[in-house]
Design an enzyme around this catalytic site. Sequence first.
Site, PDB file in Angstrom:
ATOM      1  N   TYR A  42     -16.637  39.184 -29.954  1.00 43.51           N
ATOM      2  CA  TYR A  42     -16.285  38.302 -28.912  1.00 43.51           C
ATOM      3  C   TYR A  42     -16.018  38.602 -27.546  1.00 43.51           C
ATOM      4  CZ  TYR A  42     -14.209  33.820 -27.679  1.00 43.51           C
ATOM      5  OH  TYR A  42     -14.299  32.713 -26.764  1.00 43.51           O
ATOM      6  N   VAL A  77     -28.831  26.485 -31.597  1.00 41.14           N
ATOM      7  CA  VAL A  77     -29.410  28.241 -30.742  1.00 41.14           C
ATOM      8  C   VAL A  77     -29.514  29.345 -30.920  1.00 41.14           C
ATOM      9  CG1 VAL A  77     -27.259  26.481 -28.565  1.00 41.14           C
ATOM     10  CG2 VAL A  77     -26.547  29.012 -30.049  1.00 41.14           C
ATOM     11  N   PHE A 121      -7.377  27.524 -24.624  1.00 40.96           N
ATOM     12  CA  PHE A 121      -7.062  26.004 -24.744  1.00 40.96           C
ATOM     13  C   PHE A 121      -6.695  24.881 -25.678  1.00 40.96           C
ATOM     14  CE2 PHE A 121      -8.425  26.979 -20.564  1.00 40.96           C
ATOM     15  CZ  PHE A 121      -8.667  25.905 -19.960  1.00 40.96           C
ATOM     16  N   THR A 161      -8.302  23.175 -28.218  1.00 39.34           N
ATOM     17  CA  THR A 161      -9.917  23.576 -28.629  1.00 39.34           C
ATOM     18  C   THR A 161      -9.403  22.855 -30.767  1.00 39.34           C
ATOM     19  OG1 THR A 161      -9.971  25.607 -29.903  1.00 39.34           O
ATOM     20  CG2 THR A 161     -10.841  24.559 -27.765  1.00 39.34           C
TER      21      THR A 161
END
Length: 265
Positions: free
Chosen positions: A171, A59, A204, A206
Amino acid sequence: MEITANTPAVVTGGASGLGEATARALAAKGAKVAIFDLQEEKGLKVAEEIGGIFCEVNVTSDESVEAGFAKAREAHGQERILVNCAGVGNAMKTVSRSKEDGTIRRFPSQAFDWVVQINLVGSFRCISYFAEGLLSADPLPGSAKGCEQRGVIINTASVAAEDGQIGQAAYSASKAGVVGMTLPIARDLMNEGVRVNTILPGIFETPLLRGLPQPAQDALAAAVPFPKRLGRPDEYAQLALAMIENDYWNGEDVRLDGALRMGPR
């Protein structure tokens, strides 16, 4: 927007974690999903299981993203859904002092830029290529006059966009940028029938978190007010689908975190 059989969709970061769960949820509704990711082995496996295709996409590269969309459109036609889940993180204080010898260490600007380029600029890059193709497409069937709809964009930020912790400057900045561009892009595309929303996940399950020792996972879960556990990727996918299917949901940033508010550390 109704997700019908063969609705073309793109999910970045779709080989694992939140992206994989969303790709699977979209496919379960009948969508034809193109997975954009760098994890070829995992991406090919997920794509095969859901009847989609895998596109090896970086990306941070215009050429790679453009090639990914070209491959996806050749296979499925003009996509109507984009879910941006590709992302990275690092943890480093702006400056820090060694407890051993007092040496001062600076957060390298290259490391800061790496996170911003993937999480923020990479998301915008995919949005711009998606929207460019979509604007040449006809409105979706069944749209009411004056409310013709062409497609939907779902972005992934983080609760760190609002309550970033120690060491999360890069972040948090990247995810706050994703939140900050949501409304302007929704306004940019409002006359073209394209909606834009952003999800701010909390803690989460992940692949990164599953790699932590169980006591560490338990401590993170205990910090969540209710339900006192880590979030499940399928719960993120549920919200993404709700945002896609609810035509009045536009320009919004929504936390999905069990009422968690992060402390300094």
